[in-house]
Scaffold this motif. Structure first.
Motif, PDB file in Angstrom:
ATOM      1  N   ILE A 127      68.542  60.174  54.607  1.00  0.00           N
ATOM      2  CA  ILE A 127      69.419  59.626  55.638  1.00  0.00           C
ATOM      3  C   ILE A 127      68.844  59.907  57.021  1.00  0.00           C
ATOM      4  CG2 ILE A 127      71.689  59.794  56.715  1.00  0.00           C
ATOM      5  CD1 ILE A 127      71.723  58.295  54.070  1.00  0.00           C
ATOM      6  N   ALA A 128      68.405  61.145  57.247  1.00  0.00           N
ATOM      7  CA  ALA A 128      67.825  61.486  58.554  1.00  0.00           C
ATOM      8  C   ALA A 128      66.569  60.678  58.832  1.00  0.00           C
ATOM      9  CB  ALA A 128      67.512  62.978  58.608  1.00  0.00           C
ATOM     10  N   ASP A 129      65.733  60.470  57.825  1.00  0.00           N
ATOM     11  CA  ASP A 129      64.535  59.652  58.010  1.00  0.00           C
ATOM     12  C   ASP A 129      64.916  58.244  58.466  1.00  0.00           C
ATOM     13  OD1 ASP A 129      62.889  61.735  57.216  1.00  0.00           O
ATOM     14  OD2 ASP A 129      62.594  60.981  55.171  1.00  0.00           O
ATOM     15  N   GLY A 130      65.956  57.693  57.839  1.00  0.00           N
ATOM     16  CA  GLY A 130      66.392  56.358  58.205  1.00  0.00           C
ATOM     17  C   GLY A 130      66.971  56.297  59.608  1.00  0.00           C
ATOM     18  N   ILE A 131      67.775  57.286  59.959  1.00  0.00           N
ATOM     19  CA  ILE A 131      68.337  57.315  61.314  1.00  0.00           C
ATOM     20  C   ILE A 131      67.227  57.400  62.349  1.00  0.00           C
ATOM     21  CG2 ILE A 131      69.716  58.669  62.935  1.00  0.00           C
ATOM     22  CD1 ILE A 131      71.500  59.462  60.575  1.00  0.00           C
ATOM     23  N   LEU A 132      66.234  58.232  62.095  1.00  0.00           N
ATOM     24  CA  LEU A 132      65.131  58.379  63.048  1.00  0.00           C
ATOM     25  C   LEU A 132      64.336  57.080  63.182  1.00  0.00           C
ATOM     26  CD1 LEU A 132      63.968  61.976  62.089  1.00  0.00           C
ATOM     27  CD2 LEU A 132      64.991  61.274  64.265  1.00  0.00           C
ATOM     28  N   ALA A 133      64.165  56.365  62.087  1.00  0.00           N
ATOM     29  CA  ALA A 133      63.459  55.085  62.161  1.00  0.00           C
ATOM     30  C   ALA A 133      64.238  54.075  63.003  1.00  0.00           C
ATOM     31  CB  ALA A 133      63.223  54.535  60.753  1.00  0.00           C
ATOM     32  N   HIS A 134      65.544  54.022  62.810  1.00  0.00           N
ATOM     33  CA  HIS A 134      66.364  53.104  63.601  1.00  0.00           C
ATOM     34  C   HIS A 134      66.447  53.558  65.051  1.00  0.00           C
ATOM     35  CE1 HIS A 134      67.754  50.263  60.590  1.00  0.00           C
ATOM     36  NE2 HIS A 134      67.852  51.263  59.743  1.00  0.00           N
ATOM     37  N   LEU A 135      66.455  54.862  65.285  1.00  0.00           N
ATOM     38  CA  LEU A 135      66.447  55.370  66.652  1.00  0.00           C
ATOM     39  C   LEU A 135      65.181  54.944  67.379  1.00  0.00           C
ATOM     40  CD1 LEU A 135      67.581  57.075  68.936  1.00  0.00           C
ATOM     41  CD2 LEU A 135      66.671  59.111  67.798  1.00  0.00           C
ATOM     42  N   ALA A 136      64.047  55.055  66.713  1.00  0.00           N
ATOM     43  CA  ALA A 136      62.791  54.618  67.320  1.00  0.00           C
ATOM     44  C   ALA A 136      62.841  53.130  67.650  1.00  0.00           C
ATOM     45  CB  ALA A 136      61.630  54.932  66.382  1.00  0.00           C
ATOM     46  N   ALA A 137      63.496  52.348  66.786  1.00  0.00           N
ATOM     47  CA  ALA A 137      63.564  50.897  66.995  1.00  0.00           C
ATOM     48  C   ALA A 137      64.432  50.523  68.196  1.00  0.00           C
ATOM     49  CB  ALA A 137      64.091  50.208  65.738  1.00  0.00           C
ATOM     50  N   THR A 138      65.336  51.406  68.619  1.00  0.00           N
ATOM     51  CA  THR A 138      66.161  51.090  69.791  1.00  0.00           C
ATOM     52  C   THR A 138      65.342  51.107  71.078  1.00  0.00           C
ATOM     53  OG1 THR A 138      66.789  53.388  70.298  1.00  0.00           O
ATOM     54  CG2 THR A 138      68.161  52.179  68.710  1.00  0.00           C
ATOM     55  N   GLY A 139      64.250  51.892  71.078  1.00  0.00           N
ATOM     56  CA  GLY A 139      63.468  52.045  72.299  1.00  0.00           C
ATOM     57  C   GLY A 139      64.149  52.882  73.358  1.00  0.00           C
ATOM     58  N   ALA A 140      65.229  53.582  72.989  1.00  0.00           N
ATOM     59  CA  ALA A 140      65.993  54.347  73.978  1.00  0.00           C
ATOM     60  C   ALA A 140      65.346  55.689  74.314  1.00  0.00           C
ATOM     61  CB  ALA A 140      67.416  54.579  73.463  1.00  0.00           C
ATOM     62  N   GLY A 141      64.414  56.132  73.484  1.00  0.00           N
ATOM     63  CA  GLY A 141      63.698  57.363  73.775  1.00  0.00           C
ATOM     64  C   GLY A 141      64.533  58.608  73.566  1.00  0.00           C
ATOM     65  N   ARG A 142      64.083  59.702  74.166  1.00  0.00           N
ATOM     66  CA  ARG A 142      64.708  61.004  73.928  1.00  0.00           C
ATOM     67  C   ARG A 142      66.006  61.215  74.697  1.00  0.00           C
ATOM     68  NH1 ARG A 142      62.162  64.615  70.888  1.00  0.00           N
ATOM     69  NH2 ARG A 142      60.036  64.117  70.212  1.00  0.00           N
ATOM     70  N   ASP A 143      66.411  60.237  75.493  1.00  0.00           N
ATOM     71  CA  ASP A 143      67.708  60.309  76.156  1.00  0.00           C
ATOM     72  C   ASP A 143      68.794  59.582  75.368  1.00  0.00           C
ATOM     73  OD1 ASP A 143      66.717  61.766  78.332  1.00  0.00           O
ATOM     74  OD2 ASP A 143      66.095  59.931  79.368  1.00  0.00           O
ATOM     75  N   ALA A 144      68.457  59.075  74.211  1.00  0.00           N
ATOM     76  CA  ALA A 144      69.379  58.246  73.448  1.00  0.00           C
ATOM     77  C   ALA A 144      70.630  59.021  73.032  1.00  0.00           C
ATOM     78  CB  ALA A 144      68.684  57.694  72.206  1.00  0.00           C
ATOM     79  N   VAL A 145      71.757  58.309  73.025  1.00  0.00           N
ATOM     80  CA  VAL A 145      73.019  58.831  72.504  1.00  0.00           C
ATOM     81  C   VAL A 145      73.238  58.205  71.131  1.00  0.00           C
ATOM     82  CG1 VAL A 145      75.506  58.940  72.827  1.00  0.00           C
ATOM     83  CG2 VAL A 145      73.973  59.143  74.802  1.00  0.00           C
ATOM     84  N   VAL A 146      73.381  59.060  70.130  1.00  0.00           N
ATOM     85  CA  VAL A 146      73.488  58.614  68.737  1.00  0.00           C
ATOM     86  C   VAL A 146      74.827  59.050  68.159  1.00  0.00           C
ATOM     87  CG1 VAL A 146      72.475  58.759  66.420  1.00  0.00           C
ATOM     88  CG2 VAL A 146      70.992  58.799  68.447  1.00  0.00           C
ATOM     89  N   LEU A 147      75.497  58.132  67.482  1.00  0.00           N
ATOM     90  CA  LEU A 147      76.706  58.450  66.722  1.00  0.00           C
ATOM     91  C   LEU A 147      76.403  58.270  65.241  1.00  0.00           C
ATOM     92  CD1 LEU A 147      79.737  58.965  66.215  1.00  0.00           C
ATOM     93  CD2 LEU A 147      80.141  56.524  66.739  1.00  0.00           C
ATOM     94  N   ASP A 148      76.509  59.359  64.488  1.00  0.00           N
ATOM     95  CA  ASP A 148      76.407  59.314  63.029  1.00  0.00           C
ATOM     96  C   ASP A 148      77.839  59.384  62.508  1.00  0.00           C
ATOM     97  OD1 ASP A 148      75.868  59.548  60.355  1.00  0.00           O
ATOM     98  OD2 ASP A 148      74.584  61.321  60.515  1.00  0.00           O
ATOM     99  N   TYR A 149      78.362  58.228  62.107  1.00  0.00           N
ATOM    100  CA  TYR A 149      79.772  58.097  61.744  1.00  0.00           C
ATOM    101  C   TYR A 149      79.917  58.186  60.231  1.00  0.00           C
ATOM    102  CZ  TYR A 149      84.593  56.432  62.158  1.00  0.00           C
ATOM    103  OH  TYR A 149      85.969  56.323  62.123  1.00  0.00           O
ATOM    104  N   ALA A 150      80.912  58.971  59.762  1.00  0.00           N
ATOM    105  CA  ALA A 150      81.047  59.280  58.333  1.00  0.00           C
ATOM    106  C   ALA A 150      79.790  60.000  57.859  1.00  0.00           C
ATOM    107  CB  ALA A 150      81.320  58.030  57.513  1.00  0.00           C
ATOM    108  N   CYS A 151      79.415  61.015  58.613  1.00  0.00           N
ATOM    109  CA  CYS A 151      78.109  61.659  58.461  1.00  0.00           C
ATOM    110  C   CYS A 151      78.023  62.613  57.294  1.00  0.00           C
ATOM    111  CB  CYS A 151      77.750  62.408  59.744  1.00  0.00           C
ATOM    112  SG  CYS A 151      78.919  63.737  60.149  1.00  0.00           S
ATOM    113  N   GLY A 152      79.165  63.021  56.710  1.00  0.00           N
ATOM    114  CA  GLY A 152      79.105  64.045  55.679  1.00  0.00           C
ATOM    115  C   GLY A 152      78.551  65.347  56.238  1.00  0.00           C
TER     116      GLY A 152
END
Length: 235
Positions: free
Chosen positions: A28-53
């Motif tokens: 799951i973390a690998d997938g989130i990181l891949a999608h985060l990179a695709a946003t182009g928002a960089g290290r200032d990005a705000v991420v919501l992991d909803y129903a994160c377990g």
């Protein structure tokens, strides 16, 4: 037990052992990181992991973002998240009803939701899409993952578990876990409440109804490649 939220807030054996749980959350973390990179928002990005377990690898995700909001409907899970991750400084853990207190509208660069919508009615899912649209920046990215198609049966899930067990060293535990599931509370509540399923066209129609442009992503996030992931952006 009469609802899914109570089920996830209690003791359950969805993961056949600690190794299975670790592999799941790493994927799951690998997938989130891949999608985060695709946003182009960089290290200032705000991420919501909803129903994160339990989000065991939240520290790794937080290290790549500016802020990580972990949100789960189970109070016992959120309590553990707070103990494990909120001390990192960039992580905050909340229940869904408290989300507005920690995440302003139009603040999120990325929202990821994995393995949730099968437990919601269509109306509940639609309301959640409206909430996510409000939370996303105009350039934000919404990822809805682990969507079950109507033509996907339990055999595919069993095969996926066994293949992952073989590849990651928990095959015997997976076999034992399948036997245990046959008499588990999960099987009972699933038979009583059922799971919501969506075709690709159903999903795209729902996204459109709630103000998103969306497409199916070629790879599902997590350990079940036969399920679907969709990526959406606000119109």
């Amino acid at each position: 037990m009469t609802d899914w939220r109570s089920f996830w807030d209690g003791e359950h054996a969805i993961y056949v052992n600690a190794r299975h749980k670790d592999v799941h959350y790493r994927a799951i973390a690998d997938g989130i990181l891949a999608h985060l990179a695709a946003t182009g928002a960089g290290r200032d990005a705000v991420v919501l992991d909803y129903a994160c377990g339990e989000a065991l690898e939240a520290g790794r995700v937080a290290a790549a973002a500016g802020r990580l909001v972990l949100c789960d409907g189970a109070p016992s899970v959120v309590a553990r998240l707070k103990d494990h991750f909120d001390g990192l400084g960039k992580v905050v853990s909340v229940l869904p009803e408290d989300l507005d207190e920690v995440l302003a509208d139009h603040a999120a660069d990325l929202i990821v939701v994995s393995s949730l919508i099968q437990y919601l009615t269509r109306a509940e899912f639609g309301a959640l899409l409206d909430r996510f649209r409000a939370k996303l920046k105009p350039s934000g990215r919404l990822v809805i993952a682990d969507v079950i198609s109507p033509d996907t049966g339990i055999v595919a899930d069993v095969g996926s578990l066994l293949r992952n067990g073989l590849a990651n060293g928990f095959l015997m535990a997976a076999v034992a876990g399948l036997a245990a599931t046959a008499v588990s509370p999960y099987r009972k509540i699933r038979s009583e409440l059922g799971l919501s399923t969506y075709s690709e066209s159903d999903m795209l129609e729902l996204f459109g109804e709630h103000g998103f442009a969306a497409a199916r992503h070629p790879v599902n996030l997590g350990l079940t490649p036969h399920r679907m992931t969709f990526v959406a952006r606000p119109n």
